[in-house]
Write a protein that holds these residues in place. Structure first.
Motif, PDB file in Angstrom:
ATOM      1  N   PRO A  42       0.796  -1.228   0.000  1.00 37.15           N
ATOM      2  CA  PRO A  42       0.000   0.000   0.000  1.00 37.15           C
ATOM      3  C   PRO A  42       0.829   1.278   0.000  1.00 37.15           C
ATOM      4  CG  PRO A  42      -0.943  -1.588   1.513  1.00 37.15           C
ATOM      5  CD  PRO A  42       0.372  -2.148   1.055  1.00 37.15           C
ATOM      6  N   GLU A  43       1.903   1.317   0.766  1.00 31.81           N
ATOM      7  CA  GLU A  43       2.738   2.524   0.807  1.00 31.81           C
ATOM      8  C   GLU A  43       3.384   2.795  -0.538  1.00 31.81           C
ATOM      9  OE1 GLU A  43       5.493   2.660   4.071  1.00 31.81           O
ATOM     10  OE2 GLU A  43       3.934   2.200   5.528  1.00 31.81           O
ATOM     11  N   ALA A  44       3.813   1.746  -1.229  1.00 31.07           N
ATOM     12  CA  ALA A  44       4.439   1.907  -2.541  1.00 31.07           C
ATOM     13  C   ALA A  44       3.414   2.372  -3.577  1.00 31.07           C
ATOM     14  CB  ALA A  44       5.093   0.608  -2.980  1.00 31.07           C
ATOM     15  N   VAL A  45       2.195   1.848  -3.500  1.00 29.29           N
ATOM     16  CA  VAL A  45       1.139   2.265  -4.430  1.00 29.29           C
ATOM     17  C   VAL A  45       0.805   3.736  -4.198  1.00 29.29           C
ATOM     18  CG1 VAL A  45      -1.254   1.903  -5.145  1.00 29.29           C
ATOM     19  CG2 VAL A  45       0.206  -0.068  -4.663  1.00 29.29           C
ATOM     20  N   GLU A  46       0.666   4.112  -2.940  1.00 29.80           N
ATOM     21  CA  GLU A  46       0.367   5.512  -2.631  1.00 29.80           C
ATOM     22  C   GLU A  46       1.484   6.423  -3.140  1.00 29.80           C
ATOM     23  OE1 GLU A  46      -1.089   8.373   1.041  1.00 29.80           O
ATOM     24  OE2 GLU A  46      -0.487   6.315   1.484  1.00 29.80           O
ATOM     25  N   GLU A  47       2.719   6.028  -2.927  1.00 29.86           N
ATOM     26  CA  GLU A  47       3.857   6.817  -3.384  1.00 29.86           C
ATOM     27  C   GLU A  47       3.846   6.944  -4.920  1.00 29.86           C
ATOM     28  OE1 GLU A  47       8.545   5.999  -3.418  1.00 29.86           O
ATOM     29  OE2 GLU A  47       7.685   6.171  -1.406  1.00 29.86           O
ATOM     30  N   PHE A  48       3.496   5.861  -5.608  1.00 32.41           N
ATOM     31  CA  PHE A  48       3.417   5.869  -7.066  1.00 32.41           C
ATOM     32  C   PHE A  48       2.422   6.925  -7.548  1.00 32.41           C
ATOM     33  CE2 PHE A  48       1.346   4.294 -10.961  1.00 32.41           C
ATOM     34  CZ  PHE A  48       2.441   4.109 -11.794  1.00 32.41           C
ATOM     35  N   PHE A  49       1.266   7.007  -6.888  1.00 25.88           N
ATOM     36  CA  PHE A  49       0.237   7.948  -7.310  1.00 25.88           C
ATOM     37  C   PHE A  49       0.460   9.366  -6.795  1.00 25.88           C
ATOM     38  CE2 PHE A  49      -1.888   4.070  -8.512  1.00 25.88           C
ATOM     39  CZ  PHE A  49      -2.456   4.445  -9.725  1.00 25.88           C
ATOM     40  N   GLU A  50       1.322   9.547  -5.811  1.00 28.89           N
ATOM     41  CA  GLU A  50       1.637  10.890  -5.329  1.00 28.89           C
ATOM     42  C   GLU A  50       2.316  11.729  -6.405  1.00 28.89           C
ATOM     43  OE1 GLU A  50       3.840  10.171  -1.716  1.00 28.89           O
ATOM     44  OE2 GLU A  50       2.055  10.557  -0.499  1.00 28.89           O
ATOM     45  N   ARG A  51       2.884  11.080  -7.412  1.00 23.47           N
ATOM     46  CA  ARG A  51       3.498  11.844  -8.508  1.00 23.47           C
ATOM     47  C   ARG A  51       2.440  12.617  -9.292  1.00 23.47           C
ATOM     48  NH1 ARG A  51       5.386   7.406 -13.022  1.00 23.47           N
ATOM     49  NH2 ARG A  51       3.331   6.554 -13.463  1.00 23.47           N
ATOM     50  N   CYS A  52       1.173  12.222  -9.144  1.00 25.15           N
ATOM     51  CA  CYS A  52       0.070  12.931  -9.810  1.00 25.15           C
ATOM     52  C   CYS A  52      -0.328  14.188  -9.045  1.00 25.15           C
ATOM     53  CB  CYS A  52      -1.144  12.012  -9.941  1.00 25.15           C
ATOM     54  SG  CYS A  52      -0.819  10.562 -10.948  1.00 25.15           S
ATOM     55  N   GLY A  53      -0.075  14.202  -7.747  1.00 27.83           N
ATOM     56  CA  GLY A  53      -0.424  15.341  -6.909  1.00 27.83           C
ATOM     57  C   GLY A  53      -0.715  14.905  -5.480  1.00 27.83           C
ATOM     58  N   GLU A  54      -0.981  15.883  -4.646  1.00 23.36           N
ATOM     59  CA  GLU A  54      -1.218  15.623  -3.226  1.00 23.36           C
ATOM     60  C   GLU A  54      -2.444  14.736  -3.019  1.00 23.36           C
ATOM     61  OE1 GLU A  54      -2.304  18.089   0.847  1.00 23.36           O
ATOM     62  OE2 GLU A  54      -1.654  19.180  -0.920  1.00 23.36           O
ATOM     63  N   ILE A  55      -2.305  13.762  -2.128  1.00 23.10           N
ATOM     64  CA  ILE A  55      -3.383  12.820  -1.820  1.00 23.10           C
ATOM     65  C   ILE A  55      -4.004  13.186  -0.483  1.00 23.10           C
ATOM     66  CG2 ILE A  55      -3.897  10.409  -1.248  1.00 23.10           C
ATOM     67  CD1 ILE A  55      -1.728   9.620  -3.294  1.00 23.10           C
ATOM     68  N   ASP A  56      -5.341  13.339  -0.476  1.00 19.30           N
ATOM     69  CA  ASP A  56      -6.072  13.597   0.777  1.00 19.30           C
ATOM     70  C   ASP A  56      -6.348  12.306   1.527  1.00 19.30           C
ATOM     71  OD1 ASP A  56      -6.153  16.339   0.622  1.00 19.30           O
ATOM     72  OD2 ASP A  56      -8.221  16.458  -0.072  1.00 19.30           O
ATOM     73  N   SER A  57      -6.737  11.258   0.810  1.00 17.10           N
ATOM     74  CA  SER A  57      -6.969   9.968   1.463  1.00 17.10           C
ATOM     75  C   SER A  57      -6.667   8.835   0.495  1.00 17.10           C
ATOM     76  CB  SER A  57      -8.396   9.854   1.998  1.00 17.10           C
ATOM     77  OG  SER A  57      -9.330   9.739   0.949  1.00 17.10           O
ATOM     78  N   PHE A  58      -6.213   7.722   1.066  1.00 16.99           N
ATOM     79  CA  PHE A  58      -5.819   6.552   0.291  1.00 16.99           C
ATOM     80  C   PHE A  58      -6.342   5.325   1.011  1.00 16.99           C
ATOM     81  CE2 PHE A  58      -2.994   3.022  -0.571  1.00 16.99           C
ATOM     82  CZ  PHE A  58      -2.875   3.056  -1.947  1.00 16.99           C
ATOM     83  N   ASN A  59      -7.021   4.448   0.279  1.00 10.35           N
ATOM     84  CA  ASN A  59      -7.545   3.219   0.871  1.00 10.35           C
ATOM     85  C   ASN A  59      -7.307   2.076  -0.107  1.00 10.35           C
ATOM     86  OD1 ASN A  59      -8.930   1.314   2.392  1.00 10.35           O
ATOM     87  ND2 ASN A  59     -10.917   1.930   1.619  1.00 10.35           N
ATOM     88  N   MET A  60      -6.618   1.052   0.377  1.00 10.02           N
ATOM     89  CA  MET A  60      -6.362  -0.139  -0.422  1.00 10.02           C
ATOM     90  C   MET A  60      -6.880  -1.326   0.382  1.00 10.02           C
ATOM     91  SD  MET A  60      -2.797  -0.953  -2.295  1.00 10.02           S
ATOM     92  CE  MET A  60      -2.349  -2.642  -2.566  1.00 10.02           C
ATOM     93  N   PRO A  61      -8.157  -1.724   0.154  1.00 10.75           N
ATOM     94  CA  PRO A  61      -8.780  -2.772   0.965  1.00 10.75           C
ATOM     95  C   PRO A  61      -8.073  -4.117   0.849  1.00 10.75           C
ATOM     96  CG  PRO A  61     -10.394  -1.687  -0.474  1.00 10.75           C
ATOM     97  CD  PRO A  61      -9.041  -1.206  -0.867  1.00 10.75           C
ATOM     98  N   VAL A  62      -8.150  -4.868   1.941  1.00 15.48           N
ATOM     99  CA  VAL A  62      -7.604  -6.225   1.961  1.00 15.48           C
ATOM    100  C   VAL A  62      -8.723  -7.218   2.251  1.00 15.48           C
ATOM    101  CG1 VAL A  62      -5.289  -5.501   2.675  1.00 15.48           C
ATOM    102  CG2 VAL A  62      -6.966  -6.094   4.403  1.00 15.48           C
ATOM    103  N   ASP A  63      -8.525  -8.428   1.794  1.00 15.46           N
ATOM    104  CA  ASP A  63      -9.467  -9.503   2.065  1.00 15.46           C
ATOM    105  C   ASP A  63      -9.403  -9.836   3.551  1.00 15.46           C
ATOM    106  OD1 ASP A  63      -9.791 -12.696   2.336  1.00 15.46           O
ATOM    107  OD2 ASP A  63     -11.088 -11.929   0.731  1.00 15.46           O
ATOM    108  N   GLU A  64     -10.553  -9.884   4.196  1.00 13.06           N
ATOM    109  CA  GLU A  64     -10.587 -10.123   5.642  1.00 13.06           C
ATOM    110  C   GLU A  64     -10.063 -11.501   6.023  1.00 13.06           C
ATOM    111  OE1 GLU A  64     -14.481  -9.256   7.171  1.00 13.06           O
ATOM    112  OE2 GLU A  64     -14.519  -7.302   6.178  1.00 13.06           O
ATOM    113  N   THR A  65     -10.253 -12.488   5.163  1.00 15.11           N
ATOM    114  CA  THR A  65      -9.827 -13.852   5.470  1.00 15.11           C
ATOM    115  C   THR A  65      -8.335 -14.055   5.245  1.00 15.11           C
ATOM    116  OG1 THR A  65     -12.009 -14.647   4.800  1.00 15.11           O
ATOM    117  CG2 THR A  65     -10.272 -16.297   4.998  1.00 15.11           C
ATOM    118  N   SER A  66      -7.859 -13.668   4.061  1.00 14.84           N
ATOM    119  CA  SER A  66      -6.461 -13.930   3.706  1.00 14.84           C
ATOM    120  C   SER A  66      -5.514 -12.811   4.116  1.00 14.84           C
ATOM    121  CB  SER A  66      -6.342 -14.146   2.195  1.00 14.84           C
ATOM    122  OG  SER A  66      -6.560 -12.930   1.506  1.00 14.84           O
ATOM    123  N   GLY A  67      -6.043 -11.599   4.282  1.00 14.50           N
ATOM    124  CA  GLY A  67      -5.194 -10.457   4.593  1.00 14.50           C
ATOM    125  C   GLY A  67      -4.471  -9.900   3.384  1.00 14.50           C
ATOM    126  N   LYS A  68      -4.731 -10.478   2.196  1.00 12.98           N
ATOM    127  CA  LYS A  68      -4.081 -10.015   0.973  1.00 12.98           C
ATOM    128  C   LYS A  68      -4.884  -8.874   0.348  1.00 12.98           C
ATOM    129  CE  LYS A  68      -2.048 -14.464  -0.193  1.00 12.98           C
ATOM    130  NZ  LYS A  68      -2.016 -15.553  -1.166  1.00 12.98           N
TER     131      LYS A  68
END
Length: 85
Positions: A28-54
């Motif tokens: 998640p941190e790497a994905v957020e950093e990748f998209f920060e090149r587009c501009g400032e991010i107010d919120s970032f959410n990358m959901p995970v599967d509750e069972t597997s944690g992936k």
């Protein structure tokens, strides 16, 4: 924080981007950093599967400015982590 002039900031839905096709192993941190090149991010959410944690392979990003969201949309069909997003 909105710096787009005299009016109120555009509503979050006008600045929100859905990203699909992310690899389940994406950090998640790497994905957020990748998209920060587009501009400032107010919120970032990358959901995970509750069972597997992936990652579910998606992210929801709200940018501070509409033009940043537009730049992120331009990344559609590019590659991230070996997969097309």
């Amino acid at each position: 924080a909105w710096t787009g002039g005299g009016g109120a900031a555009p509503p979050p839905q006008a600045r929100k981007v859905f990203v699909g096709g992310l690899p389940w192993r994406a950090d998640p941190e790497a994905v957020e950093e990748f998209f920060e090149r587009c501009g400032e991010i107010d919120s970032f959410n990358m959901p995970v599967d509750e069972t597997s944690g992936k990652s579910r392979g998606v992210a929801f990003i709200v940018f501070a400015r509409r033009d940043a969201a537009d730049r992120a949309v331009e990344l559609h069909r590019t590659t991230y982590g070996g997969q097309r997003i």
